[in-house]
Scaffold this active site. Structure first.
Site, PDB file in Angstrom:
ATOM      1  CB  SER A 140     -49.700   5.139 -77.068  1.00  0.00           C
ATOM      2  OG  SER A 140     -50.991   5.636 -77.314  1.00  0.00           O
ATOM      3  CE  LYS A 169     -52.399   5.580 -73.585  1.00  0.00           C
ATOM      4  NZ  LYS A 169     -52.390   5.751 -75.038  1.00  0.00           N
ATOM      5  CB  SER A 217     -52.488   1.615 -75.891  1.00  0.00           C
ATOM      6  OG  SER A 217     -51.756   2.826 -76.070  1.00  0.00           O
TER       7      SER A 217
END
Length: 389
Positions: free
Chosen positions: A56, A59, A111
């Site tokens: 993640s 992101k 997230s």
């Protein structure tokens, strides 16, 4: 005997050699890179160029593109197809109305993979279309060992980065004020299906509030990637960004490596006194103007690097009037090993007005001639009138 001593000496030198490519024995990360944020230069690292999955921390790029879109405060409708995604979620509902800013909070604090897909579809038309935008941005930032297949970081073929690319992406993203504000927020409330402030988001970055100077940025985990973390901390005018990939002890490693960076670097002044120059002014009330750079220019340096910094003066050969006091005329460029580490503006000390227009000599000549003949004929006319009288 000589060969034996040479071998021992080589072993000792290998043991004590340190630098950006040396692995600190206490760091458990598969790869890491610690960079100075302003310049992106490497302070420490190991296996920085190895392509690895990043979970993640992907992101960071998704959030950056959203923050750069200019549409953060625009309200969108959540596409229902964006929610058919596994993993972490901010709890979006199909067709709910929500601002892009709230989606980015859900993306970077909780997230949320649902937020990632929603942002991708709203800004890129599809997950694939947005991934293309992510890769274009990576190329623009010269992240040559990074490729995105999706906006969330779920495992996929062709989805990878390196510790160095990830750290430099984080350093760049933290220069965006909206992005930096969001990732530095520990808790936020946003709307839930039309109800204001009904959804609470908690930042997963435990270093916020526990590590002195921590200001962001993003965690990540999948079984394939292991624990991934990018953090940013600021102390005493020095800002560091650290990326670790596949690091089972990332919280401790980040604290230790950031401490190491802050122990080595300080914001050191680059000028002992103001730098002054003069620049020629064209069409001005004065022929030159003084320009000055005040000595409040600093860079994050090790003690031994201060004597290695080179300064270049960049000034035009001339400047056209009018010149405002405080107007930027040129700059000082400071480099270390050929890479720019800081710059300072050379500003006009005083204003220089535009000179009044100078009379054209030909026009003046013909005006003079005209005035002469006007006087001459005027005198003749007066004499004629007098004689007739």
């Amino acid at each position: 005997m000589v060969r034996k001593w040479a071998a021992c000496l080589a072993a000792v030198l290998l043991f004590v050699t340190v630098g950006p490519s040396a692995r600190a024995a206490a760091v458990s990360a598969r790869a890491y890179a610690l960079v100075e944020q302003t310049t992106g230069r490497v302070i420490a690292g190991a296996d920085m160029g190895e392509r690895l999955p990043m979970a993640s921390t992907t992101k960071i790029m998704t959030g950056l593109l959203a923050c750069e879109s200019g549409e953060l405060d625009k309200t969108f409708t959540v596409p229902p197809e964006a929610l058919t995604v596994e993993g972490s979620s901010m709890g979006l509902q199909p067709d709910e109305s929500i601002t892009l800013r709230a989606l980015v909070y859900g993306l970077l604090l909780e997230s949320g993979n649902d937020a990632a897909n929603s942002i991708a579809m709203l800004l890129g038309g599809s997950v694939e279309g947005f991934a293309a935008q992510m890769n274009a941005k990576a190329r623009a930032l010269h992240l040559n060992d990074t490729h995105f297949a999706n906006p969330s970081g779920l495992g996929a073929d062709g989805h990878y980065t390196t510790a160095l690319d990830l750290a430099r992406l984080g350093a760049y993203a933290m220069k965006n004020p909206d992005f930096a504000q969001i990732v530095g927020t520990r808790r936020a409330t946003v709307s839930y299906n039309g109800i204001a402030n009904a959804r609470t988001l908690i930042n997963h970055n435990r270093l916020l509030g526990s590590y002195d100077g921590e200001i962001g940025i993003k965690t990540g985990f999948t079984k394939k990637s292991g624990r991934c973390l990018v953090s940013c901390a600021r102390r005493g005018g020095v800002t560091l960004v650290l990326a670790t990939l596949n690091d089972p002890d990332d919280w401790r490693d980040h604290a230790a490596l950031l401490d190491q960076g802050f122990s080595e670097l300080q914001a050191r002044p680059l000028l002992a006194a103001p730098v002054e120059r003069r620049v020629r002014v064209t069409d001005g009330a004065r022929d030159t103007v003084a320009v000055r750079c005040d000595p409040a220019v600093s860079a994050a340096l090790r003690a031994e690097e201060t004597g290695q910094v080179a300064m270049q003066v960049r000034l035009p050969g001339k400047v056209e009037a009018p010149v405002r006091a405080g107007q930027k005329i040129g700059e000082l460029r400071f480099t270390l090993d050929g890479a720019e580490i800081a710059h300072g503006d050379l500003l006009a000390v005083a204003a220089v007005a535009k000179a009044p227009p100078r009379p054209n000599p030909f026009v003046s000549f013909f005006r003079g001639v005209g005035a002469f003949f006007a006087r001459l004929f005027g005198q003749k006319n007066q004499k004629s009138v007098a004689s007739r009288a």
